[in-house]
Every structure is written in C-alpha cells, then in structure tokens.
Design an enzyme around this catalytic site. Structure first.
Site: not given
Ligand SMILES: [Zn+2]
Length: 419
Positions: A279-280, A283, A360, A364
């Site tokens: 997930h990170e 980003h 977000e 995801d």
């Molecule tokens: Zn996040």
C-alpha cells in the site's frame, strides 16, 4: 463590511464544526451496541464500544477547542489583540535601534507564542488525560517537555529565516513581491520536505532498517518489483510515545522512506506487513507525495496573489481591528491573512479530504494488485481495532475531516477490486 462578513463566516464555521461533531457523536453512540456485521468475527463488542467512547471523547474535546480557538481569533483581530501587541512592542523598543525587519519578526513570534500558550493545555489534556484513559499514552511529562522544546527550536531554526526572507521581499521586491515570495516559499518547502525524513524526524524517533529475518527477503523482493530502493524501509520506535500503530510514506528523491511504527510491526504477520508495504509503495509509485506538494503550491500561489491585493488596501486592516498606518504593516497583513483565511476556506475542506481519500483508494488498489488483498484487509482490521478507530462514523463528519476512508467502505472496495 469585512468585520461583518468575517464575524458571520467565523460563526458559520464554528456552528458547522459543532454540528458535525454532534452528528458524529450521535451516530457513533447509536451504533454502539452492535459490531457491524462484516467485522463481527474480528472485533469484539468490547473493542467496538471502546472505539465509540474514544471517538466521542475526542469529539467533545474538539468542540471545546473549536470555541476557544474562535474566541482567541476574535481577541487577536476584532478586539484589537494584534494592535495591542504591536503597540507594546513599539513602546518597548522606542529607545532602541532595532531595525524594522526584526521588529516585524518579533511581532509574529509573539502572536505565535500566544496561540501556542492557548494550545498547550489542550495538548497536555489530550495526551495525559484522554489518551491515558484509553490506554494509548506511553509518554512521560519529561518526554513531552523535551518534544516541545525541540519542536520550538526547530520552528525557530527553520521558520525564522523564511520569515525574514518573506518580510524582506514584501518590503523590497516591488508590486510583484508575492510572486518572488511564492518562489522562495516553494523552494524552501521542497527543501524541508526533502530534509525531513533524514534530519528532522530522527530528532524525535529512532529509525532502524526493517531487517526482520523472515521479512527481509519479502521486503526486498517486493520493493525491487515496484522500483523502490530497498534500503528505504524503516521501523520507527513509535511505542515511546503511544501505542497507536501506523505506517506512512514520506520524502522524495534520495530521501524517500517508508516507515512502519514498531507497534504495528509487532501486531502484524509477515504477509500482512508485506501487504501494508505494498500500500505504501502504491503511494510512492503513484507519486502521491509529489502530487500533494504540487496542489499545495498551486493553492499557495492563489493565496499569495490574493494577499498581494489585500495588503494594498486599508479596509483589510481596518476590518480586522488594526490601524493600517502602523510601521509593521507588512507583518500584520501577513498574519491577519494567515489567521483569517482558514475561516473562509473551511467549507472547502471536504474537497481536500476527498483528494486524500482518493489517494488511499488508489494505493489500496495498487496493493491488491501486488499482493494478497485479504492480507491487507486483515491488517486494516487490526489497525482500526488497535487505534480504536470507529467503524461507524457519521458520513458527513467523515466527508469533512477523514483523510482515510471509513473502514467499511475501504474494505468493501478492496474486496471488490479487480485482480
Ligand atoms: Zn495510505
């Protein structure tokens, strides 16, 4: 005219904040007796009720803070607080030869100090009463004071040069000073954001490379697959201050980092950590930090252009309780603008929150593509539970304030994502 519209906007802003808080408390309490169906096997009724009580306690504290903050704002502006501080400085320095620039910086520092003094009891209460009551606080008063000292020094070291630069430009750069100021502000922000992970964050926490034996190979493989430097994944000793767990992505260029709180690492299995890491990495891969910076630079350009116009008028000062002929006109204009602007832009906050929640969802989706989505779902459930984050927020409150999507929506979206 400005006095009246400012008063109305402030009243509206406070009223909307209090109303949203009341809605949130009501909504959470109405769902307090039952864990939402999707989470019934993972979260106990006891944990669910703790989350409800924690949420309501925070809403109540925020309501008090909202009112005090508004009173302070009126005190500084319409009731003449800034004018009073400026007069006091003028009297105090009447027989000294302190230059115009340091005098203006002094005024801004004084106003910031007053706000910080008003904030301090709230920070203390939040940490040592509210967080303590729900078992989250791990901080001693000594550490709190040390943090306060270090962050004040940092604000001085990084803030004062910027302030001097901006005030100098306002004075010397002619009509388009705001454009030069924007360039200065933009490059300075980039520099500080770049420096933050390696120079500033380590003043508060210890960062060690994530090198758990079973994990290290998976982290390396996943990072390489996503084009991220493998040495950029760190564990932070968040447990020194609180038992809340989290993970985040920060910085850019050679200084970018993915950071796991040690509290989170201790709670998650290896494959759950891998999913959170994915997930990170989402980003990172989707350039969220850079996009957010770009947006904020556009917003600050607009704001500075507006300030460039306002500062030339007298009604802007008169309407906010200050004599426009004072010698510190530039500093006062800058400060009034920064104090008052949020009141007029508050109703835009759902837009900013929407942007953040969209990022977000994107991260995801990226994680679901790179790893096992069920692992991410399990990690998120643990994260929501350990942080006592409510599973049943009021939708409108959430739209205004939540940078992350509510658990139910986020998990439903994740489970429905195409593989
Ligand atoms: Zn996040």
């Amino acid at each position: 005219m400005l006095s009246v519209s400012f008063a109305i906007a402030l009243l509206l802003c406070v009223a909307v904040k209090l109303w949203l808080g009341a809605r949130q408390a009501q909504h959470v309490l109405a769902h307090r007796c039952e864990v939402p169906a999707r989470f019934r096997d993972a979260i106990t009724l006891e944990a669910h009720q703790k989350a409800a009580d924690y949420t309501v306690a925070r809403v109540r504290l925020n309501a008090v803070y909202t009112v005090i903050e508004a009173v302070l704002l009126v005190g500084l502006t319409l009731l003449g607080g800034i004018q009073y501080l400026d007069d006091s400085i003028a009297r105090g320095l009447a027989h000294s030869n302190v230059g115009a620039l340091p005098r203006q910086v002094l005024l801004i520092v004084l106003v910031l100090l007053v706000s910080a003094l008003v904030d301090l009891p709230f920070s203390l209460y939040r940490r040592f009463s509210l967080e303590e009551r729900f078992g989250f606080n791990r901080m001693t008063l000594g550490l709190f004071m040390r943090d306060l000292l270090v962050s004040s020094l940092l604000a001085l070291v990084f803030g004062a040069p910027l302030l001097f630069g901006v005030l100098y430009l306002m004075q010397a750069a002619g009509r388009l000073w705001w454009l030069d100021t924007w360039l200065l502000f933009t490059s300075y922000s980039l520099f500080v954001t770049w420096l933050y992970p390696v120079l500033i964050a380590p003043l508060f926490n210890r960062f060690t490379p994530l090198e758990d034996g079973t994990l290290v190979e998976r982290v390396r493989a996943l990072s390489t697959r996503c084009g991220f430097v493998a040495k950029g994944v760190f564990v932070m000793d968040g447990s020194r201050r609180s038992s809340h767990g989290n993970a985040y992505f920060t910085g850019f260029g050679a200084n970018k980092r993915i950071v796991f709180f040690d509290t989170l690492v201790a709670r998650l299995s290896a494959s759950e950590i891998e999913a959170v890491l994915a997930h990170e990495l989402g980003h990172f891969k989707l350039h969220h930090v850079v996009k957010r910076l770009a947006w904020s630079f556009c917003a600050s350009l607009l704001a500075l252009a507006l300030l460039g116009y306002l500062i030339e008028t007298d009604w802007f000062y008169l309407g906010l309780g200050v004599d426009p002929t004072l010698a510190t006109r530039n500093a006062v204009g800058l400060m009034l603008f920064l104090l008052v602007l949020p009141v007029f832009t508050f109703l835009l906050s759902p837009l900013f929150s929407l942007g953040s929640r969209r990022h977000e969802f994107e991260a995801d989706a990226y994680a679901a593509h790179q790893t096992d989505r069920n692992e991410l779902v399990q990690a998120l459930v643990k994260l929501y539970q350990d942080n006592a984050a409510t599973l049943t927020p009021d939708p409108l409150h959430s739209a205004f304030f939540d940078s992350h999507p509510p658990a139910t929506i986020r998990i439903a979206r994740l489970e429905a994502a195409p593989t």
